[in-house]
Structure formats: structure tokens, C-alpha cells
Design a protein around this motif. Structure first.
Motif, mmCIF file in Angstrom:
data_model
loop_
_atom_site.group_PDB
_atom_site.id
_atom_site.type_symbol
_atom_site.label_atom_id
_atom_site.label_comp_id
_atom_site.label_asym_id
_atom_site.label_seq_id
_atom_site.Cartn_x
_atom_site.Cartn_y
_atom_site.Cartn_z
ATOM 1 N N ASP A 39 -9.562 -1.184 2.677
ATOM 2 C CA ASP A 39 -9.999 0.143 3.096
ATOM 3 C C ASP A 39 -8.932 0.818 3.952
ATOM 4 O O ASP A 39 -8.642 2.002 3.781
ATOM 5 C CB ASP A 39 -11.323 0.039 3.858
ATOM 6 C CG ASP A 39 -11.961 1.388 4.082
ATOM 7 O OD1 ASP A 39 -12.010 2.191 3.132
ATOM 8 O OD2 ASP A 39 -12.412 1.638 5.219
ATOM 9 N N SER A 40 -8.326 0.059 4.854
ATOM 10 C CA SER A 40 -7.303 0.645 5.734
ATOM 11 C C SER A 40 -6.026 0.988 4.975
ATOM 12 O O SER A 40 -5.286 1.880 5.379
ATOM 13 C CB SER A 40 -6.981 -0.290 6.897
ATOM 14 O OG SER A 40 -6.270 -1.425 6.446
ATOM 15 N N LEU A 41 -5.757 0.301 3.862
ATOM 16 C CA LEU A 41 -4.555 0.576 3.072
ATOM 17 C C LEU A 41 -4.701 1.832 2.222
ATOM 18 O O LEU A 41 -3.708 2.418 1.801
ATOM 19 C CB LEU A 41 -4.222 -0.620 2.182
ATOM 20 C CG LEU A 41 -3.731 -1.863 2.905
ATOM 21 C CD1 LEU A 41 -3.654 -3.044 1.940
ATOM 22 C CD2 LEU A 41 -2.392 -1.617 3.577
ATOM 23 N N GLY A 42 -5.910 2.239 1.936
ATOM 24 C CA GLY A 42 -6.122 3.455 1.147
ATOM 25 C C GLY A 42 -6.084 3.182 -0.344
ATOM 26 O O GLY A 42 -6.509 2.134 -0.817
ATOM 27 N N LYS A 43 -5.544 4.153 -1.081
ATOM 28 C CA LYS A 43 -5.515 4.067 -2.536
ATOM 29 C C LYS A 43 -4.779 2.815 -2.996
ATOM 30 O O LYS A 43 -3.833 2.369 -2.356
ATOM 31 C CB LYS A 43 -4.838 5.303 -3.117
ATOM 32 C CG LYS A 43 -5.619 6.568 -2.882
ATOM 33 C CD LYS A 43 -4.916 7.757 -3.489
ATOM 34 C CE LYS A 43 -5.715 9.030 -3.215
ATOM 35 N NZ LYS A 43 -5.060 10.223 -3.750
ATOM 36 N N PRO A 44 -5.194 2.257 -4.130
ATOM 37 C CA PRO A 44 -4.534 1.057 -4.646
ATOM 38 C C PRO A 44 -3.037 1.280 -4.858
ATOM 39 O O PRO A 44 -2.602 2.361 -5.252
ATOM 40 C CB PRO A 44 -5.227 0.812 -5.985
ATOM 41 C CG PRO A 44 -6.536 1.500 -5.872
ATOM 42 C CD PRO A 44 -6.298 2.684 -4.995
ATOM 43 N N ALA A 45 -2.274 0.234 -4.593
ATOM 44 C CA ALA A 45 -0.825 0.246 -4.829
ATOM 45 C C ALA A 45 -0.372 -1.199 -4.950
ATOM 46 O O ALA A 45 -0.845 -2.074 -4.223
ATOM 47 C CB ALA A 45 -0.092 0.943 -3.697
ATOM 48 N N ILE A 46 0.549 -1.461 -5.845
ATOM 49 C CA ILE A 46 1.033 -2.821 -6.061
ATOM 50 C C ILE A 46 1.749 -3.356 -4.827
ATOM 51 O O ILE A 46 1.738 -4.560 -4.576
ATOM 52 C CB ILE A 46 1.921 -2.910 -7.330
ATOM 53 C CG1 ILE A 46 2.099 -4.375 -7.750
ATOM 54 C CG2 ILE A 46 3.248 -2.216 -7.140
ATOM 55 C CD1 ILE A 46 0.846 -5.094 -8.131
ATOM 56 N N ALA A 47 2.335 -2.498 -4.016
ATOM 57 C CA ALA A 47 3.022 -2.941 -2.798
ATOM 58 C C ALA A 47 2.063 -3.567 -1.791
ATOM 59 O O ALA A 47 2.489 -4.316 -0.904
ATOM 60 C CB ALA A 47 3.769 -1.774 -2.160
#
Length: 187
Positions: A39-47
Motif C-alpha cells: 500500500d505504501s509503495l503505491g501502483k505496482p512496479a517491478i522495482a
């Protein structure tokens, strides 16, 4: 390493390994903490995958597996080594994949600089998903992160909200009856 990524349950050994992997993931990356991290990272990303691996002190494979187990997003993470799919982990909401262990990676997987994720690219759904004539193919986006020794982490993402809107529009269009220029007073 094969046992660590095991998620299939078609033999007693694989079933046992999958259970052990889920148990270990629950201990090392508890669902509430992982959900808060995502949730804290936001939108999905491979990084996010190597970042989570570092945060929780686990392998990239374990972090990827837990990512797709916990995320509310419609995504899949694939490990491609030397052009072949090593393994694929879809989230529960991800459609059936047409590609699996040992298959050649689609040509749409770009080469990338090591540890620098690509931008999101729209890819052909038919390269990745089982297709049905009766169902509209979703818009699939891909992001790639190259690692050492020919390993590529690939994240496939489907924007579920956008897909629902597109399906609603298609249904609305299909149910509207064309009038073909006839006036409302004609019988």
C-alpha cells in the motif's frame, strides 16, 4: 532453488514444498505487514520486488511470490532466464496464462540495463494469456527489470478498473438497438 519457487500441487512432494513455502512466507513476510508495504509503495512496479526482498531479508523469488499472493492488483511476475520462462506467478485475479515453465519468452520482452526497470509497455495479450473468442482481450502492460546472469523479472499488469469500464461500454453498445434512421412515429 526449484523447491523455493514451487507452487504447483500436482505431486505429494510439490504439495509439501508449496505448503512449506507459504508457511515460511507467512513468518518472514506477514500478510498485514506486506499489505501495508504494498500500500505504501503505491501502483505496482517491478522495482518493488527487489526492494521488498531487501526489506524483509528474503530472496527476490520469495518476495515476488508473496507480492502476487498479497497484492489486490491484477498482475503476474515472471522470471525469464536466457530467454526461457523459469517460472510465472500470477495473482489470484490474473487471467489464465498461455506461457509457463520452459516456454520461450515472447519477443516483446525488451532487453534492459541491469537493475534499471523499463517503462511500462503495452503488449499483445495473446502472447501471454489464454485467449477466448467470446471474451474481449484485456489490455496488458509489461515492465522488465534485468538482473545479472541473463535473468529478467517481468511484471504483467492489467488495470482491472479500466477493464470493467471497457466491458460495461462493450455491453452497453451490444445491447443498444440501432434505429437505422426510422422515425419514432413509424410503425
Amino acid at each position: 532453488m526449484r523447491d523455493l519457487t514451487e507452487n504447483r500441487r500436482d505431486t505429494p512432494h510439490r504439495k509439501q514444498e508449496a505448503q512449506a513455502n507459504r508457511f515460511a512466507a507467512g513468518l518472514l513476510m506477514p500478510k498485514p505487514l506486506m499489505a501495508a508495504s504494498l500500500d505504501s509503495l503505491g501502483k505496482p512496479a517491478i522495482a518493488h520486488v527487489p526492494m521488498l526482498a531487501s526489506t524483509y531479508g528474503v530472496t527476490i523469488e520469495a518476495a515476488a511470490s508473496r507480492y502476487v499472493d498479497v497484492t489486490p492488483s491484477t498482475c503476474a511476475i515472471l522470471f525469464i532466464k536466457n530467454g526461457l520462462v523459469h517460472y510465472a506467478r500470477p495473482s489470484r485475479s490474473f487471467p489464465s496464462m498461455a506461457i509457463g515453465r520452459g516456454d520461450a519468452a515472447p519477443s516483446s520482452v525488451p532487453s534492459a540495463k541491469i537493475d534499471e526497470p523499463t517503462s511500462w509497455l503495452v503488449v499483445e495479450a495473446r502472447d501471454w494469456l489464454v485467449q477466448s473468442r467470446d471474451v474481449r482481450s484485456p489490455k496488458v502492460s509489461m515492465q522488465v527489470l534485468a538482473k545479472k546472469n541473463g535473468l529478467h523479472l517481468v511484471m504483467l499488469f492489467i488495470n482491472a478498473a479500466a477493464e470493467r469500464r471497457a466491458d460495461e461500454e462493450a455491453e452497453k453498445y451490444a445491447t443498444e438497438r440501432p434505429s437505422f434512421g426510422r422515425g419514432s412515429d413509424r410503425r
